[in-house]
Scaffold this active site. Structure first.
Site, short mmCIF file in Angstrom:
data_model
loop_
_atom_site.label_atom_id
_atom_site.label_comp_id
_atom_site.label_asym_id
_atom_site.label_seq_id
_atom_site.Cartn_x
_atom_site.Cartn_y
_atom_site.Cartn_z
N GLU A 95 0.81 -1.21 0.00
CA GLU A 95 0.00 0.00 0.00
C GLU A 95 0.85 1.27 0.00
O GLU A 95 1.92 1.30 0.58
CB GLU A 95 -0.82 0.06 1.29
CG GLU A 95 -1.79 -1.06 1.45
CD GLU A 95 -2.47 -0.99 2.82
OE1 GLU A 95 -3.14 -1.95 3.16
OE2 GLU A 95 -2.31 0.02 3.53
N CYS A 108 3.12 8.20 1.71
CA CYS A 108 3.53 7.18 2.69
C CYS A 108 3.72 5.88 1.93
O CYS A 108 2.79 5.40 1.28
CB CYS A 108 2.44 7.05 3.75
SG CYS A 108 2.71 5.67 4.88
N CYS A 115 5.26 -8.10 7.18
CA CYS A 115 6.22 -7.62 8.17
C CYS A 115 6.41 -8.73 9.20
O CYS A 115 5.49 -9.48 9.49
CB CYS A 115 5.65 -6.37 8.86
SG CYS A 115 6.77 -5.65 10.08
N CYS A 119 4.00 -6.50 15.80
CA CYS A 119 3.41 -5.61 16.81
C CYS A 119 1.93 -5.97 17.01
O CYS A 119 1.21 -6.23 16.04
CB CYS A 119 3.55 -4.15 16.38
SG CYS A 119 5.27 -3.63 16.23
N CYS A 122 -0.98 -4.02 15.10
CA CYS A 122 -0.76 -3.64 13.70
C CYS A 122 -1.31 -4.69 12.74
O CYS A 122 -1.10 -5.89 12.93
CB CYS A 122 0.73 -3.44 13.46
SG CYS A 122 1.14 -3.00 11.76
N CYS A 336 -2.97 1.95 8.50
CA CYS A 336 -1.99 0.87 8.39
C CYS A 336 -2.50 -0.52 8.01
O CYS A 336 -3.11 -1.21 8.82
CB CYS A 336 -1.26 0.78 9.72
SG CYS A 336 -1.15 2.35 10.56
N1 SAH Z 1 7.77 -0.67 10.92
C1 SAH Z 1 7.77 0.75 11.05
C2 SAH Z 1 6.71 1.42 10.18
C3 SAH Z 1 5.36 0.93 10.55
S1 SAH Z 1 3.88 1.79 10.35
C4 SAH Z 1 7.54 1.12 12.51
O1 SAH Z 1 7.21 0.25 13.29
O2 SAH Z 1 7.72 2.28 12.86
C5 SAH Z 1 4.01 3.37 11.00
C6 SAH Z 1 3.44 3.57 12.39
O3 SAH Z 1 2.09 3.14 12.52
C7 SAH Z 1 4.22 2.83 13.45
O4 SAH Z 1 4.46 3.69 14.52
C8 SAH Z 1 3.27 1.74 13.84
O5 SAH Z 1 3.54 1.25 15.13
C9 SAH Z 1 1.95 2.45 13.74
N2 SAH Z 1 0.77 1.58 13.71
C10 SAH Z 1 0.65 0.34 13.21
N3 SAH Z 1 -0.59 -0.14 13.39
C11 SAH Z 1 -1.28 0.83 14.02
C12 SAH Z 1 -2.62 0.94 14.49
N4 SAH Z 1 -3.50 -0.06 14.35
N5 SAH Z 1 -2.97 2.10 15.08
C13 SAH Z 1 -2.09 3.12 15.23
N6 SAH Z 1 -0.82 3.07 14.81
C14 SAH Z 1 -0.41 1.94 14.23
#
Ligand code: SAH
Length: 349
Positions: A95, A108, A115, A119, A122, A336
C-alpha cells in the site's frame, strides 16, 4: 500481475548504475541522464522516450523494465487523500497513501510485503513477512502515485507496510535514488523513515543518512508495557533504544519523532504519560500521539479524546512537545495495512 525476471529493472538502479548499464549497451553516458529524467517524470514504457534513438529504445524494450509496481486499486477520500494498492512481482501487494498538507503532497510508502515484527496492534504483520521490496519497488510507489494524481510529491514517509530497517540496504539505495536531483529530487530533510526500534540500524542510519528524518515507534513508557505490544522490545530494551536515539540526535542534530499509539487502558493513563515524560526529558524530540486504529482482528481501542489531551498536557508541562495525529482518509480505511487485508479477504471469499 507483475512478472519478475526482466533482466534490468531500471528503477532499481542509482544514477551511477544506470550510467554503467547504458555504457554496457554501447551507448554514450549522457543517455542515462535522459532516461533517468524521463523515467522519474513518470514515463513507463520505452515508447515514451521519444528523445532516445530508436535502436536504444528497442533494446530497452527487450531487456529492461521501467515499472516495478502496478496499480491494483485506488480509493480517493473526500479530503483528497488517495490510497493505493500496488501489485509487485510474485503475487504480493503493498500500500501507499498520498496526503495533502499545507506544505505540499506527502506520500507514505511501504518497504516490505508483510512484516515480521509482529506488533500486537498492527494489521500489516498479521500474516508475517512475505518478502522485502527491491529499491525499485520502493521508489516506484512514489512515481506511480505522483503520476496518477498529477501532483509533484515533495515529502516521503516510509511508514507503510513493513519494517524499513529490516530491509536496510534496499532502503538506503531507494533513498539515494529518490533524493537524486536528476530524477525525483526529493530533499533528504523531506524524507522520514519510521522504525519499530532496530537499535543497530539506528546507529548505522545516523552515519549513512544524517540528513534524513527518523521516527521511532515507542508506544510505551517502559519495557513491561512495550513487551505486551512489540516483540522487538525483547531484543532491545528501552534503555538501549533511547541511548541509540540520543546518540542519533547528537550525531545528526536532528529532532527525533517518537510515535505513540494511544490504546485504551493499556498505555494511556496519566501515570504512563508522566513516566514517558521522565524518560524523554532533555531529548531533542517530538511525540506524535496516534489514537490507535482499531483493526478488526485485534482487540485494541483508541480510548477517549480527553485521554489524548491529558497526555499532551502532561508531556507539555515536562517540556516535551506532543501532538495528536490528524486523521486523513478516515472514510477510505487509510490506516496501516487495512486495504491490503480487505483485498485478501475478498480473494478468500
Ligand atoms: N515498521 C515501522 C513502520 C510501521 S507503520 C515502525 O514500526 O515504525 C508506522 C506507524 O504506525 C508505526 O508507529 C506503527 O507502530 C503504527 N501503527 C501500526 N498499526 C497501528 C494501528 N493499528 N494504530 C495506530 N498506529 C499503528
Amino acid at each position: 500481475m507483475i512478472m519478475s525476471g526482466s533482466a534490468h529493472v531500471l528503477k532499481d538502479m542509482t544514477f551511477r548504475e544506470l550510467e554503467e548499464y547504458v555504457v554496457s549497451l554501447g551507448e554514450k553516458k549522457f543517455r542515462a541522464k535522459q532516461i533517468f529524467k524521463r523515467m522519474y517524470e513518470g514515463a513507463s514504457s520505452a515508447d515514451e522516450f521519444t528523445d532516445l534513438p530508436k535502436k536504444l529504445r528497442e533494446r530497452l524494450e527487450e531487456e529492461a523494465s521501467f515499472s516495478a509496481v502496478k496499480m491494483r486499486t485506488r480509493q480517493i477520500s473526500f479530503d483528497g487523500t488517495r490510497k493505493y494498492l500496488f501489485d509487485v512481482a510474485g503475487g504480493d501487494a503493498v500500500e501507499s497513501v498520498l496526503m495533502h498538507y499545507k506544505y505540499g503532497w506527502s506520500v507514505c510508502i511501504s518497504s516490505q510485503a508483510g512484516c515480521r515484527m509482529g506488533c500486537a496492534f498492527c494489521a500489516s504483520g498479521i500474516s508475517g513477512l512475505s518478502r522485502s521490496l527491491t529499491a525499485g519497488e520502493i521508489v516506484d510507489q512514489i512515481v506511480s502515485v505522483s503520476r496518477d494524481a498529477g501532483e509533484r510529491v515533495s515529502h516521503v514517509v516510509v511508514m507503510g507496510i513493513g519494517e524499513p530497517f529490516d530491509n536496510y540496504d534496499n532502503l538506503i539505495n531507494a533513498i539515494e535514488i529518490m533524493h537524486d536531483e536528476r530524477g525525483l529530487g526529493i530533499g533528504s530533510r523531506n524524507i522520514t523513515v519510521s522504525t519499530c526500534g532496530l537499535v543497530d540500524k539506528i546507529y548505522r542510519f545516523a552515519e549513512d543518512m544524517p540528513q534524513v528524518g527518523l521516527a521511532v515507534s515507542l508506544h510505551a513508557p517502559n519495557d513491561d508495557i512495550r513487551h505486551k505490544l512489540m516483540p522487538i522490545s525483547w531484543r532491545y530494551s528501552m534503555d538501549e533504544l533511547l541511548k541509540a536515539c540520543r546518540d542519533y540526535t547528537r550525531t545528526t542534530h536532528r529532532r527525533i519523532t517518537f510515535e505513540y499509539a494511544l490504546i485504551d487502558g493499556i498505555n494511556d493513563s496519566n501515570e504512563n504519560a508522566a513516566e514517558l515524560a521522565a524518560r524523554l526529558r532533555g531529548m531533542l524530540c517530538h511525540v506524535n500521539l496516534i489514537p490507535v486504529n482499531s483493526v478488526k482482528e485485534k482487540k485494541f481501542s483508541p480510548g477517549r479524546r480527553q485521554r489524548a489531551d491529558a497526555f499532551v498536557d502532561i508531556l507539555g508541562r515536562a517540556g516535551i512537545t506532543a501532538t495528536i495525529r490528524r486523521q486523513l482518509g478516515a472514510d477510505i480505511s487509510a490506516a496501516c495495512g487495512q486495504l491490503r487485508l480487505q483485498e485478501s479477504e475478498k480473494e478468500n471469499r
